[in-house]
Scaffold this active site. Structure first.
Site, PDB file in Angstrom:
ATOM      1  N   ARG A 140      -2.120   9.660   8.209  1.00  0.00           N
ATOM      2  CA  ARG A 140      -1.997   8.256   8.617  1.00  0.00           C
ATOM      3  C   ARG A 140      -1.344   7.448   7.511  1.00  0.00           C
ATOM      4  O   ARG A 140      -1.756   7.528   6.362  1.00  0.00           O
ATOM      5  CB  ARG A 140      -3.381   7.705   8.920  1.00  0.00           C
ATOM      6  CG  ARG A 140      -3.475   6.242   9.260  1.00  0.00           C
ATOM      7  CD  ARG A 140      -4.896   5.960   9.735  1.00  0.00           C
ATOM      8  NE  ARG A 140      -5.144   4.551   9.953  1.00  0.00           N
ATOM      9  CZ  ARG A 140      -5.878   3.784   9.149  1.00  0.00           C
ATOM     10  NH1 ARG A 140      -6.403   4.314   8.058  1.00  0.00           N
ATOM     11  NH2 ARG A 140      -6.102   2.528   9.427  1.00  0.00           N
ATOM     12  N   GLU A 181       0.847  -1.189   0.000  1.00  0.00           N
ATOM     13  CA  GLU A 181       0.000   0.000   0.000  1.00  0.00           C
ATOM     14  C   GLU A 181       0.885   1.243   0.000  1.00  0.00           C
ATOM     15  O   GLU A 181       2.096   1.171   0.204  1.00  0.00           O
ATOM     16  CB  GLU A 181      -0.966  -0.005   1.188  1.00  0.00           C
ATOM     17  CG  GLU A 181      -2.059  -1.062   1.049  1.00  0.00           C
ATOM     18  CD  GLU A 181      -3.227  -0.848   1.996  1.00  0.00           C
ATOM     19  OE1 GLU A 181      -3.200   0.128   2.773  1.00  0.00           O
ATOM     20  OE2 GLU A 181      -4.168  -1.664   1.963  1.00  0.00           O
ATOM     21  N   HIS A 232     -11.780   9.597   5.420  1.00  0.00           N
ATOM     22  CA  HIS A 232     -11.467   8.197   5.702  1.00  0.00           C
ATOM     23  C   HIS A 232     -11.036   7.941   7.145  1.00  0.00           C
ATOM     24  O   HIS A 232     -11.424   6.939   7.736  1.00  0.00           O
ATOM     25  CB  HIS A 232     -10.356   7.738   4.756  1.00  0.00           C
ATOM     26  CG  HIS A 232      -9.990   6.297   4.892  1.00  0.00           C
ATOM     27  ND1 HIS A 232     -10.878   5.275   4.637  1.00  0.00           N
ATOM     28  CD2 HIS A 232      -8.815   5.703   5.236  1.00  0.00           C
ATOM     29  CE1 HIS A 232     -10.278   4.103   4.815  1.00  0.00           C
ATOM     30  NE2 HIS A 232      -9.028   4.333   5.200  1.00  0.00           N
ATOM     31  N   ARG A 255      -1.311   9.010   1.076  1.00  0.00           N
ATOM     32  CA  ARG A 255      -2.704   9.287   0.716  1.00  0.00           C
ATOM     33  C   ARG A 255      -3.020  10.767   0.585  1.00  0.00           C
ATOM     34  O   ARG A 255      -3.809  11.165  -0.277  1.00  0.00           O
ATOM     35  CB  ARG A 255      -3.644   8.657   1.753  1.00  0.00           C
ATOM     36  CG  ARG A 255      -3.718   7.152   1.656  1.00  0.00           C
ATOM     37  CD  ARG A 255      -4.614   6.585   2.740  1.00  0.00           C
ATOM     38  NE  ARG A 255      -4.626   5.129   2.691  1.00  0.00           N
ATOM     39  CZ  ARG A 255      -5.141   4.363   3.633  1.00  0.00           C
ATOM     40  NH1 ARG A 255      -5.689   4.921   4.704  1.00  0.00           N
ATOM     41  NH2 ARG A 255      -5.117   3.050   3.522  1.00  0.00           N
ATOM     42  N   HIS A 284      -9.335   9.456   1.827  1.00  0.00           N
ATOM     43  CA  HIS A 284      -8.867   8.350   0.984  1.00  0.00           C
ATOM     44  C   HIS A 284      -9.032   8.765  -0.472  1.00  0.00           C
ATOM     45  O   HIS A 284     -10.080   9.263  -0.866  1.00  0.00           O
ATOM     46  CB  HIS A 284      -9.669   7.082   1.271  1.00  0.00           C
ATOM     47  CG  HIS A 284      -8.988   5.838   0.794  1.00  0.00           C
ATOM     48  ND1 HIS A 284      -8.874   5.528  -0.546  1.00  0.00           N
ATOM     49  CD2 HIS A 284      -8.366   4.843   1.454  1.00  0.00           C
ATOM     50  CE1 HIS A 284      -8.211   4.392  -0.669  1.00  0.00           C
ATOM     51  NE2 HIS A 284      -7.889   3.960   0.520  1.00  0.00           N
TER      52      HIS A 284
END
Length: 366
Positions: A366, A114, A331, A268, A225
């Site tokens: 995050r 990711e 998100h 992100r 997100h």
């Protein structure tokens, strides 16, 4: 025996309840739904998986470096170090206890990649149903622990204070007294028109803590997100981009490489901001193109992402043959009740865990 009241039945609440019981406390687990399974929360909606440096070539130091970089200079390094070191141990314990993580044919973990991670370190289960599988696994652990009393249909309203110490909580069904209260009530992304989590996650626990005098921190930092189906709340996991999907504008141009050398696997916040700017610049759509993933290995999308595949089919998209329109959505909320690395808040008797807590681990992203 000390009595611990835990408010919330997601992964943070259940984990806190199990840990408190293991430490010898009498535990009450209160939540607003009719059951743990029937409680609407963000845990069950999580797709991608759990990040842990378990691969032979990976290290917790590398995971720490990635976490510090993604947090834009605002990460509490001590907290992040605790997360990546002890988190790895906890994931190993989950696996040893029987958590059904996806594995390769040789029995090794099938860890995915990711964004903002230097290694493939995402442990997943049932493809893109990791949150649901983890929630069900932990629910089973609670069911096998008779020392945990469950109180369904108990929604937190406020905290009970006596001489500056939290001594319980008031719910819709009355007051519950305890020696300590753990808030695990989730974040506040539900206040946004479009979010990927539970719509009811509007920060009730954080508000209750603030009204009781607890410090809150970093409430301005909300992670969006990048890839949520446009016009809907349906998340399309970052693991899809880790598998090779790319972002394109209406002209078919892959624009992320002009923004960051990591392309679609930049942090992100970088990807979400780039999508937002591209949409504003053209007034058009942004498309997630996973056709090459399917073309290189037919059947891979359905096998690795069964939930997303079914969702897109229900919405009228065949992502094996065509790109799908995406846009950012709220998100994860980095802000919350300020705690130390032991979950202690600034008010005696009150603890916080999960998305309701601000530990400093995530910084600005995050």
């Amino acid at each position: 025996m000390r009595h611990v009241l835990v408010a919330g039945s997601g992964v943070a609440g259940i984990s806190a309840a199990l840990a408190a019981h293991a430490a010898g406390a009498h535990v009450t687990l209160a939540y607003p739904g009719p059951s743990i399974q029937g409680s609407a929360g963000s845990t069950q909606l999580a797709q991608g998986g759990i990040a842990a440096a378990l691969a032979p070539a990976d290290t917790w130091q590398s995971h720490l470096a990635d976490t510090l970089a993604a947090g834009a200079g605002l990460v509490d390094e001590r907290a992040a170090r605790e997360l990546v070191r002890r988190g790895r141990e906890r994931v190993r314990a989950l696996l040893d206890a029987g958590f059904p993580a996806d594995r390769r044919s040789d029995g090794t973990l099938d860890q995915g990649l990711e964004a903002a991670h230097a290694f493939s370190r995402i442990v997943h289960a049932s493809g893109d149903r990791t949150g649901a599988e983890l929630h069900e696994f932990l629910r089973g652990e609670v069911a096998r622990t008779p020392g945990i009393t469950q109180l369904p249909e108990h929604a937190l309203h406020s905290l009970v204070l006596r001489d500056g110490v939290v001594t319980g909580a008031e719910t819709n069904r009355g007051i519950l007294l305890a020696d300590a209260v753990v808030l695990a009530t989730g974040g506040y992304c539900g206040v946004y028109p479009r979010s990927t989590g539970a719509p009811g996650a509007t920060g009730q626990g954080i508000l209750a803590a603030a009204r009781a005098g607890a410090l809150v921190a970093d409430m301005e930092f909300v992670q969006f997100h990048p890839t949520v189906l446009e016009g809907a709340r349906h998340l399309i996991s970052e693991a899809v981009r880790g598998a090779g999907a790319v972002l394109r504008d209406d002209a078919g141009r892959r624009f992320m490489l002009d923004v960051d050398p990591r392309g679609e696997l930049a942090p992100r916040d970088v990807v979400a901001a780039a999508i937002f700017r591209a949409q504003n610049a053209t007034g058009g759509h942004i498309w997630l193109d996973a056709t090459a993933v399917e073309g290189n290995e037919p059947g891979r999308l359905a096998a690795e992402f069964p939930g997303i595949s079914c969702m897109l089919a229900a919405e009228g998209y065949d992502w094996t043959r065509e790109p799908v329109p995406v846009a950012p959505a709220a998100h994860y909320s980095m802000g919350g009740v300020a705690t130390d690395i032991h979950g202690r808040t600034s008010v005696p008797g009150l603890y916080a865990a999960g998305e309701a807590a601000n530990t400093g681990v995530h910084g600005a992203n995050r």
